[in-house]
Design a protein around this motif. Structure first.
Motif, PDB file in Angstrom:
ATOM      1  N   SER A  66      50.994 -53.654  71.512  1.00 50.63           N
ATOM      2  CA  SER A  66      49.950 -53.201  70.441  1.00 50.63           C
ATOM      3  C   SER A  66      48.898 -52.003  70.592  1.00 50.63           C
ATOM      4  O   SER A  66      49.036 -52.555  72.256  1.00 50.63           O
ATOM      5  N   TRP A  67      48.793 -51.207  69.659  1.00 49.73           N
ATOM      6  CA  TRP A  67      47.873 -50.710  70.566  1.00 49.73           C
ATOM      7  C   TRP A  67      46.453 -50.373  69.188  1.00 49.73           C
ATOM      8  O   TRP A  67      47.054 -50.965  68.032  1.00 49.73           O
ATOM      9  N   PRO A  68      45.859 -49.763  69.009  1.00 50.95           N
ATOM     10  CA  PRO A  68      44.573 -49.993  68.052  1.00 50.95           C
ATOM     11  C   PRO A  68      44.979 -48.513  66.757  1.00 50.95           C
ATOM     12  O   PRO A  68      45.300 -47.627  66.811  1.00 50.95           O
ATOM     13  N   GLU A  69      44.600 -49.173  65.613  1.00 51.37           N
ATOM     14  CA  GLU A  69      44.453 -47.597  64.217  1.00 51.37           C
ATOM     15  C   GLU A  69      43.777 -46.990  65.044  1.00 51.37           C
ATOM     16  O   GLU A  69      42.162 -47.152  65.168  1.00 51.37           O
ATOM     17  N   PRO A  70      43.567 -45.022  64.988  1.00 46.93           N
ATOM     18  CA  PRO A  70      42.808 -43.978  65.163  1.00 46.93           C
ATOM     19  C   PRO A  70      41.603 -44.371  64.267  1.00 46.93           C
ATOM     20  O   PRO A  70      42.140 -45.364  62.549  1.00 46.93           O
ATOM     21  N   CYS A  93      62.464 -50.470  67.900  1.00 43.19           N
ATOM     22  CA  CYS A  93      61.301 -51.794  67.121  1.00 43.19           C
ATOM     23  C   CYS A  93      60.886 -51.002  66.114  1.00 43.19           C
ATOM     24  O   CYS A  93      60.451 -49.875  66.250  1.00 43.19           O
ATOM     25  N   HIS A  94      60.088 -51.643  64.901  1.00 44.85           N
ATOM     26  CA  HIS A  94      59.786 -50.774  63.464  1.00 44.85           C
ATOM     27  C   HIS A  94      57.864 -50.949  64.151  1.00 44.85           C
ATOM     28  O   HIS A  94      57.856 -51.890  63.858  1.00 44.85           O
ATOM     29  N   PRO A  95      57.327 -50.157  64.043  1.00 47.01           N
ATOM     30  CA  PRO A  95      55.415 -50.326  64.191  1.00 47.01           C
ATOM     31  C   PRO A  95      55.135 -51.370  62.936  1.00 47.01           C
ATOM     32  O   PRO A  95      55.814 -50.629  61.990  1.00 47.01           O
ATOM     33  N   TYR A  96      54.326 -51.655  63.015  1.00 44.39           N
ATOM     34  CA  TYR A  96      53.788 -51.908  61.601  1.00 44.39           C
ATOM     35  C   TYR A  96      51.680 -52.484  61.856  1.00 44.39           C
ATOM     36  O   TYR A  96      51.937 -52.576  63.493  1.00 44.39           O
ATOM     37  N   PRO A  97      51.027 -52.381  60.776  1.00 45.74           N
ATOM     38  CA  PRO A  97      49.605 -53.251  60.654  1.00 45.74           C
ATOM     39  C   PRO A  97      49.557 -54.806  60.884  1.00 45.74           C
ATOM     40  O   PRO A  97      50.240 -54.922  60.213  1.00 45.74           O
ATOM     41  N   THR A  98      49.011 -54.684  61.863  1.00 47.54           N
ATOM     42  CA  THR A  98      48.699 -56.076  61.370  1.00 47.54           C
ATOM     43  C   THR A  98      48.554 -56.925  60.397  1.00 47.54           C
ATOM     44  O   THR A  98      47.897 -57.997  60.384  1.00 47.54           O
ATOM     45  N   SER A  99      47.016 -55.434  59.639  1.00 45.96           N
ATOM     46  CA  SER A  99      46.517 -56.569  58.589  1.00 45.96           C
ATOM     47  C   SER A  99      47.320 -56.469  56.727  1.00 45.96           C
ATOM     48  O   SER A  99      46.680 -56.661  56.093  1.00 45.96           O
ATOM     49  N   VAL A 100      48.660 -55.773  57.209  1.00 50.18           N
ATOM     50  CA  VAL A 100      49.951 -55.501  56.433  1.00 50.18           C
ATOM     51  C   VAL A 100      50.735 -57.452  56.425  1.00 50.18           C
ATOM     52  O   VAL A 100      51.507 -58.334  55.770  1.00 50.18           O
ATOM     53  N   HIS A 101      50.974 -57.764  57.919  1.00 50.54           N
ATOM     54  CA  HIS A 101      51.727 -58.728  58.377  1.00 50.54           C
ATOM     55  C   HIS A 101      51.578 -59.977  59.607  1.00 50.54           C
ATOM     56  O   HIS A 101      50.397 -59.076  60.445  1.00 50.54           O
ATOM     57  N   ALA A 120      41.223 -52.512  63.237  1.00 45.96           N
ATOM     58  CA  ALA A 120      43.045 -52.697  62.862  1.00 45.96           C
ATOM     59  C   ALA A 120      43.908 -52.463  64.057  1.00 45.96           C
ATOM     60  O   ALA A 120      43.625 -51.939  64.894  1.00 45.96           O
ATOM     61  N   ARG A 121      44.805 -53.030  64.391  1.00 43.48           N
ATOM     62  CA  ARG A 121      45.934 -52.952  65.349  1.00 43.48           C
ATOM     63  C   ARG A 121      46.914 -52.828  64.866  1.00 43.48           C
ATOM     64  O   ARG A 121      47.569 -53.195  63.998  1.00 43.48           O
ATOM     65  N   TRP A 122      48.269 -51.843  65.677  1.00 38.39           N
ATOM     66  CA  TRP A 122      49.824 -52.076  65.235  1.00 38.39           C
ATOM     67  C   TRP A 122      49.768 -52.697  66.212  1.00 38.39           C
ATOM     68  O   TRP A 122      49.803 -53.071  67.848  1.00 38.39           O
ATOM     69  N   LEU A 123      51.613 -53.113  65.478  1.00 41.13           N
ATOM     70  CA  LEU A 123      52.224 -54.445  66.410  1.00 41.13           C
ATOM     71  C   LEU A 123      54.159 -53.572  66.304  1.00 41.13           C
ATOM     72  O   LEU A 123      53.980 -53.656  65.023  1.00 41.13           O
ATOM     73  N   CYS A 124      54.493 -54.375  68.071  1.00 39.55           N
ATOM     74  CA  CYS A 124      56.122 -53.742  67.741  1.00 39.55           C
ATOM     75  C   CYS A 124      56.233 -54.825  68.489  1.00 39.55           C
ATOM     76  O   CYS A 124      55.764 -55.565  68.989  1.00 39.55           O
ATOM     77  N   VAL A 125      57.585 -55.414  67.795  1.00 39.48           N
ATOM     78  CA  VAL A 125      58.402 -56.709  68.622  1.00 39.48           C
ATOM     79  C   VAL A 125      59.364 -56.256  69.342  1.00 39.48           C
ATOM     80  O   VAL A 125      60.797 -55.612  68.550  1.00 39.48           O
ATOM     81  N   LEU A 126      59.677 -56.600  70.935  1.00 38.95           N
ATOM     82  CA  LEU A 126      60.554 -55.937  71.637  1.00 38.95           C
ATOM     83  C   LEU A 126      60.915 -57.229  71.364  1.00 38.95           C
ATOM     84  O   LEU A 126      61.257 -57.608  72.248  1.00 38.95           O
ATOM     85  N   LYS A 127      62.245 -57.135  70.795  1.00 38.51           N
ATOM     86  CA  LYS A 127      63.275 -58.265  71.334  1.00 38.51           C
ATOM     87  C   LYS A 127      64.944 -58.460  71.829  1.00 38.51           C
ATOM     88  O   LYS A 127      65.242 -56.838  72.393  1.00 38.51           O
TER      89      LYS A 127
END
Length: 264
Positions: A66-70, A93-101, A120-127
């Motif tokens: 995760s990392w913060p939205e600029p 991995c496909h980053p998405y904003p946590t405010s959307v999903h 707001a932050r961005w999130l990426c899931v490593l599987k």
């Protein structure tokens, strides 16, 4: 008169040209690209490297980064996130904003989400991660002025961090100055049989304006009796979880539950 008139016209043409250039940017074909009012130099710079934090609440098969939205005053940024083990195929991995999903699990402890802190932050899931394997992570932010990357090497064992225990309850044991604390393991933890958890209980109180706190040593049970408490005193109780062998770090503490002991 004719010469004076020509000089006057030329002067005003120069003034108009300067004003036009100051209000925009001249492209290679001579077209003036206007810059929106209020945009400063920083808003036309490449993005800064993302401030990335990775952890695994579902050891060993999955990790989150995760990392913060600029700030919104900056140019729009797109993110490209990849990871790979040595000699292995690069995975995306496909980053998405946590405010959307929403988060992959509602218990996931992510800064800036679920009311933990603003922004707001961005999130990426490593599987598909493997045990005791070194990975390289590359998260790159791109805007129309350039790009910047965060590079990180990790093993999933280094970034283990379970979610907090759930369904925490605290009850006064009738007739005794004791509390019974119960909880359930975090559902996001992948396999509690092969990879068991242990827990810590913390309780704190105030005595004549002086704060006191006791944190019990880790144990594997999902309940604990707190003895030797004082009548008519209020206690705040919290629980955290950690991997049994001590890999990574412990979870955040559960939300505090306040209980007041009865008069003895």
């Amino acid at each position: 008169m004719y010469v004076q008139h020509c000089v006057c016209v030329l002067f005003w043409l120069c003034v108009c040209a300067v004003v036009t250039l100051l209000s925009g940017v001249l492209s290679s074909d001579g077209t003036v690209l206007t810059v929106p009012s209020g945009e400063n130099r920083a808003e036309r710079d490449p993005p800064s490297p993302p401030e990335v934090r990775c952890w695994s609440p579902s050891y060993p098969f999955k990790a989150l980064c995760s990392w913060p939205e600029p700030p919104q005053t900056q140019l729009p940024i797109q993110y490209i996130a990849t990871y790979s083990m040595k000699g292995g195929e690069i995975q995306q991995c496909h980053p998405y904003p946590t405010s959307v999903h929403p988060l992959p699990s509602p218990e996931s402890s992510l800064p800036g989400v679920n009311g933990s802190s603003p922004g707001a932050r961005w999130l990426c899931v490593l599987k598909g991660l493997k045990l005791y394997t070194s990975y390289k992570l590359n998260i790159t932010g791109v805007n129309r002025m350039g790009s910047a990357s965060h590079l990180q090497a990790f093993t999933v064992e280094d970034i283990v961090k379970p979610d907090p225990p759930v369904n925490v309850t605290v009850q006064v044991i009738p007739g005794k100055l004791r509390l019974l604390v119960k909880w359930a393991p975090p559902p996001s933890w992948s396999d509690r049989t092969l990879f068991p958890l242990k827990y810590q209980v913390k309780f704190h109180w105030d005595n004549k304006g002086t704060p006191h706190e006791i944190t019990l040593d880790p144990f594997e049970d999902t309940k604990k009796v707190l003895p030797g408490l004082s009548p008519e005193r209020s206690y705040l109780v919290q629980v955290c979880s950690m991997e049994l062998m001590g890999m990574g770090q412990s979870s955040d503490w559960s939300l505090p539950i306040t209980v007041t002991m009865p008069a003895h």
